[in-house]
Motif scaffolding. Sequence first.
Motif, short mmCIF file in Angstrom:
data_model
loop_
_atom_site.label_atom_id
_atom_site.label_comp_id
_atom_site.label_asym_id
_atom_site.label_seq_id
_atom_site.Cartn_x
_atom_site.Cartn_y
_atom_site.Cartn_z
N THR A 22 0.74 -1.30 0.13
CA THR A 22 0.12 -0.24 -0.02
C THR A 22 1.02 1.27 -0.04
O THR A 22 0.43 2.45 0.24
CB THR A 22 -0.65 0.02 1.22
N ILE A 23 2.05 1.54 0.39
CA ILE A 23 3.16 2.36 0.40
C ILE A 23 2.86 2.59 -0.65
O ILE A 23 2.72 2.61 -1.61
CB ILE A 23 4.17 1.53 0.93
N ILE A 24 2.82 4.55 -1.00
CA ILE A 24 3.47 5.31 -1.87
C ILE A 24 4.56 6.54 -1.32
O ILE A 24 4.76 6.94 -0.47
CB ILE A 24 2.27 6.49 -1.98
N PHE A 25 5.38 6.88 -2.59
CA PHE A 25 6.13 7.17 -2.81
C PHE A 25 6.45 8.62 -3.63
O PHE A 25 5.28 8.62 -4.19
CB PHE A 25 7.58 6.39 -3.38
N ASP A 26 6.84 9.71 -2.83
CA ASP A 26 6.23 10.76 -3.37
C ASP A 26 7.96 11.08 -4.68
O ASP A 26 8.50 10.03 -4.63
CB ASP A 26 5.77 12.39 -2.55
N ASP A 27 7.85 12.40 -5.28
CA ASP A 27 8.74 12.17 -6.64
C ASP A 27 10.24 12.79 -5.72
O ASP A 27 11.17 11.78 -6.69
CB ASP A 27 8.60 13.03 -7.45
N LYS A 28 10.39 12.66 -4.33
CA LYS A 28 11.93 12.38 -4.02
C LYS A 28 12.09 10.89 -3.14
O LYS A 28 13.11 10.86 -2.09
CB LYS A 28 11.98 14.01 -2.66
N GLY A 29 10.89 10.70 -3.15
CA GLY A 29 11.13 9.59 -3.03
C GLY A 29 10.82 9.25 -0.83
O GLY A 29 11.06 7.88 -0.47
N ARG A 30 9.94 9.74 -0.58
CA ARG A 30 9.88 9.88 1.02
C ARG A 30 7.82 9.94 0.94
O ARG A 30 7.47 9.20 -0.37
CB ARG A 30 9.12 11.30 1.09
N CYS A 31 7.75 8.34 1.43
CA CYS A 31 6.83 7.26 1.75
C CYS A 31 5.53 8.19 2.32
O CYS A 31 5.99 9.74 3.46
CB CYS A 31 7.15 6.12 2.67
N ASP A 32 4.20 7.84 2.32
CA ASP A 32 3.37 8.66 2.59
C ASP A 32 3.15 8.65 4.46
O ASP A 32 2.85 8.95 4.77
CB ASP A 32 1.57 7.88 2.21
N TYR A 33 4.33 7.41 5.09
CA TYR A 33 3.58 7.26 6.86
C TYR A 33 4.54 8.42 7.00
O TYR A 33 4.28 8.72 7.49
CB TYR A 33 4.84 5.84 6.96
N CYS A 34 6.30 8.59 6.50
CA CYS A 34 6.56 10.52 6.59
C CYS A 34 5.57 11.62 6.68
O CYS A 34 5.25 12.28 7.13
CB CYS A 34 7.53 10.29 5.77
N ALA A 35 4.91 11.38 5.56
CA ALA A 35 4.21 12.35 5.04
C ALA A 35 2.79 12.71 6.46
O ALA A 35 2.42 13.40 7.00
CB ALA A 35 3.56 12.38 3.88
N ASN A 36 2.68 11.11 6.68
CA ASN A 36 1.75 11.70 7.74
C ASN A 36 1.44 11.65 9.03
O ASN A 36 0.91 12.74 9.51
CB ASN A 36 0.75 10.19 7.82
#
Length: 382
Positions: A22-36
């Motif tokens: 389910t993981i999603i990465f942004d264009d810098k390779g940072r995941c959505d858990y970090c974003a949350n």
Amino acid sequence: MKKAENPIQICTNCIMDSTDETIIFDDKGRCDYCANYYDNILPTWNNTEEDEVHILNVLNKIKEEGKGKDHDCIIGISGGLDSSYLVHIAVTKWGMRPLLYHVDAGWNSDVSTSNIMGLVDGLGLDLYTDVINWEEMKDLQRAFIKSQVPDIDTPQDLVFFSSLYNYCAKNGIKYILTGGNHSTECVREPLHWGAYYQTDMKYVNDIHGKFGERPLKTFPRCDIFKYKIQYRLINGVRVVKPLDYTRYIKKEAEDLLENLYGWQRYKHKHHESRFTRWYEAFWLPRKFGFDKRKNHLSSLVLTGQMTREAALKRVSEPELPEDELMKEFEYVAKKLGFTTDELWSYFNGPNKNFKDYKNNYKLIQLGTKVMQLLGLEKRAFK
């Protein structure tokens, strides 16, 4: 943002990776858990000594309502770090008078038992222990192993939760202090990593109905809806998480407990249960490819308690030596009434997940989204 693809992609900020489908990465390779964490948890996380004012009013209200009673609240204690530190700080700093509540599901390690008694004796507290009927506990654990789902620790999680909440409702106890916290748990493992809702009784009952061999006559059960509706709205049971309103650093807490109570630290989170230790160190990563150390250590990385490099090194190595893992495999098989060949046959069998059995997933997800919209739950559940 884009969905992760093979080969395994690791977040550039923490150590969660694409073994989580389910993981999603942004264009810098940072995941959505970090974003949350940065977007939803950190901005409102009151985790300094000065921020204790946010919880003191709640704790003072609990103490006021508890006057004249033997205890003003209850704390479930496993012998693990979070609950142990909570007991210490609740008594010595905030002046609470908790009843300690322990559930013995048959898998206590010697260290966990020693840690619990160190706090009980050191602080002069009362301890209530609910010893679960082993034959029923064993039957439900056997059923989950036979079902081939990764959630084989659900029977323990279910009984820990249910026993405590049922006791509170039955005995008119209004306040549960829990060691749940952002400091060591801000990254929640995905549901398919063996973290599906342990109180979904539709799911539990379906698996037990298909693979169980005896009725669960005395086994404590508390459906998630029973707790959220009946126990909360009718019985008035409230859960308070004080560790989110004070400074809580893992190593500092371990050092303090060790010095004051002879508390012994564990190599990793949840190792107070011998079954959980084996399940997380062997069964889950080797049968399913899921390593819960990744979310546990990612929480420490995000909260500045461990470097990303140290976390990556840690997960690159087995949690326990191979000979010890094999001894634990034999121990678990014997304790659950399997031959080693039988347990290996389930280990090598076709993998399934919660979606292969009846469940209340959609309804629970709806409730979780409502909790998130209300600001009552900030972790990502997916």
